[in-house]
Design a protein around this motif. Structure first.
Motif, mmCIF file in Angstrom:
data_model
loop_
_atom_site.group_PDB
_atom_site.id
_atom_site.type_symbol
_atom_site.label_atom_id
_atom_site.label_comp_id
_atom_site.label_asym_id
_atom_site.label_seq_id
_atom_site.Cartn_x
_atom_site.Cartn_y
_atom_site.Cartn_z
ATOM 1 N N GLN A 168 -15.432 -7.233 -13.862
ATOM 2 C CA GLN A 168 -15.238 -5.832 -14.270
ATOM 3 C C GLN A 168 -14.527 -5.735 -15.620
ATOM 4 N N VAL A 181 -4.804 -3.574 -7.093
ATOM 5 C CA VAL A 181 -6.265 -3.506 -7.139
ATOM 6 C C VAL A 181 -6.651 -2.712 -8.387
ATOM 7 N N GLU A 186 -2.919 -2.335 -2.256
ATOM 8 C CA GLU A 186 -3.179 -2.752 -0.894
ATOM 9 C C GLU A 186 -2.030 -3.635 -0.445
ATOM 10 N N SER A 243 -6.607 2.098 -10.784
ATOM 11 C CA SER A 243 -5.810 1.152 -10.000
ATOM 12 C C SER A 243 -5.347 1.778 -8.693
ATOM 13 N N SER A 244 -5.101 0.914 -7.718
ATOM 14 C CA SER A 244 -4.551 1.307 -6.430
ATOM 15 C C SER A 244 -3.800 0.107 -5.861
ATOM 16 N N LYS A 258 -9.986 -1.564 -10.723
ATOM 17 C CA LYS A 258 -11.449 -1.427 -10.750
ATOM 18 C C LYS A 258 -12.077 -2.086 -9.523
ATOM 19 N N ASP A 259 -11.449 -1.866 -8.367
ATOM 20 C CA ASP A 259 -11.903 -2.393 -7.075
ATOM 21 C C ASP A 259 -11.824 -3.913 -6.978
ATOM 22 N N GLU A 260 -11.092 -4.554 -7.886
ATOM 23 C CA GLU A 260 -10.890 -6.005 -7.849
ATOM 24 C C GLU A 260 -9.447 -6.303 -7.453
ATOM 25 N N SER A 261 -9.254 -7.056 -6.373
ATOM 26 C CA SER A 261 -7.906 -7.481 -5.972
ATOM 27 C C SER A 261 -7.394 -8.516 -6.965
ATOM 28 N N SER A 303 0.824 -1.215 0.000
ATOM 29 C CA SER A 303 0.000 0.000 0.000
ATOM 30 C C SER A 303 0.855 1.261 0.000
#
Length: 439
Positions: A412, A370, A331, A328-329, A372-375, A316
């Protein structure tokens, strides 16, 4: 022996470099590319665990291994433990699957080149291996079936490392690697425009970005081994890599191009350089998150072993200011690996396959990415063989491994990768410091 090692290394390195394409993963679009596995074919064939340390294999996952555990280990009887050399490459077949289409790709890559030299209670190691890899081509198609965006990328970072190990006592060793990471990543994004009648306009726009990366980081390791019964040996390891930074020298430009729909080629008409200095982006810092791992296993020496390892990364904290996007992000990531080996009879005088090492393992990982909110998760199962070669007294071997796995998801409208990796390596041993018995 050394001349043979050099010839083999140059041959394998040249072959792999000629065909080098480190990855075809669309997920290498993010960050500074897909993180490459740091470990040998022997490790990968056991699910990726680095718990088992011995005197005849290089272990790239834990620098405490450089001392060649144990100092008085058979068959070297406290003297002239072998200098260990290893080199490897991988070939991959990948099936990329989305909700609407499916495509097959392949790649080949050089994995590592390393040497480990034990000297009494000390040990040294150094080598070269890839750290991250970028290789993707992504396209967006509109409802009319026309290409609207094309994203391509290539490059990655490599790692040169030098390490030191010390045997604190009969059971405990410690070590540290100093890694120098370097390389470049190139990304381009082509945007296509159409007239209201659906005809492609004459000129299109392409954004080009290049980042040249370099920086140091450390990897610290501990290794413990002790007999818990007359026949069973306990192994435990721990490693820690503190957070570090890469310096990124960046360039960005915008090109006017003519796109040929028949050949899918791009002809550049003119290019305008972006002034990144005025934006504070000409030189940036890329944060490399800290990582720690813990492992333990038990087995009968020179017969069988089973172990497990847990790895945690503070993903993260990753950042790359020059390349951000809205989908994208990151974690924190983790991986659990389980594996082991079996040897029917390591010193059998007859029956070659009695001396073969049979390996297997499995691993589960959250990559930390991550989209589109998918790990983006990954699963793999592996098998391998250690095939004895050369002088029986030196225990050199060729290693082959197969890895079957899956990465990502089709949720997604993302892409799921189903991959098959074929790994091959040479693990060669040579005595450099043998004492003379007679004058």
């Amino acid at each position: 022996m050394i001349k043979r090692l050099v010839v083999i290394a140059i041959t394998i390195f040249s072959s792999c470099s000629f065909a080098q394409q480190g990855t075809t993963s669309p997920y290498s679009f993010y960050g500074i590319g897909s993180l490459k596995f740091k470990g040998t074919v022997e490790n990968r064939s056991m699910g990726g665990i680095g718990v088992y340390l011995d005197s005849i294999h290089v272990n790239l996952r834990n620098p405490a291994s450089y001392v060649g555990k144990n100092v008085d280990a058979y068959p070297f009887d406290g003297e002239s433990r072998p200098v260990k050399f290893t080199v490897a490459g991988t070939m991959s077949d990948v099936n990329l699957k989305s909700n609407s289409s499916e495509v097959k790709t392949n790649s080949s890559t050089f994995d590592y080149l390393a040497l480990s030299v034990p000297l009494g209670k000390f040990g040294f190691g150094f080598g070269l291996l890839p750290y991250t890899s970028v290789g993707y081509k992504l396209e967006d198609i509109n409802d009319d079936g026309d290409l609207t965006y094309r994203y391509t990328g290539e490059g990655g970072t490599n790692r040169v490392f030098a390490g030191f190990g010390y045997q604190i006592n009969k059971n405990l060793g410690i070590g540290v690697d100093v890694n120098y990471n370097f390389g470049s990543v190139e990304n381009s994004a082509l945007a296509l425009e159409y007239t209201p009648e659906g005809e492609l306009v004459q000129y299109q726009t392409r954004e080009n970005t290049r980042s040249d990366l370099s920086g140091l980081n450390l990897n610290i390791g501990l290794a413990y081994k002790a007999m818990v019964t007359d026949k069973l040996e306990l192994s435990a390891t721990a490693t820690y890599a503190p957070q570090s930074e890469l310096t990124s020298n960046n360039e960005r430009s915008y090109s006017t191009v003519i796109f040929d729909q028949f050949s899918n080629s791009e002809i550049v008409r003119n290019t305008l350089e972006d002034n990144l200095e005025s934006q504070g982006l000409e030189q940036t810092k890329v944060i490399i998150p800290s990582r720690m791992s813990f492992g333990a296993g038990i087995g009968r020496p020179k017969k069988w072993f089973v172990g497990a390892e847990y790895t945690y990364r503070n993903t993260s904290e990753f950042s790359n200011p020059i390349f951000n996007n809205q989908i994208s992000s990151y974690e924190n990531s983790s991986q659990f690996a389980l594996g082991g080996f079996y040897i029917p009879n390591y010193d059998a005088f007859s029956g070659y396959f009695k001396r073969v090492v049979y390996r297997a393992g499995v691993n589960f990982a959250n990559t930390g990415l991550v989209v589109k909110d998918e790990s983006i998760n990954e699963f793999g199962i592996s098998f391998g063989l250690g095939l004895p070669i050369g002088e029986r007294s030196l225990f050199s071997n060729a290693n082959v491994g197969f890895e079957f796995g899956q990465r990502g998801t089709t949720n997604q409208n993302l892409i799921q990768e189903n991959f098959i990796n074929f790994n091959v390596s040479l693990s060669l041993n040579s005595r450099w410091f043998q004492k003379r018995k007679y004058n």
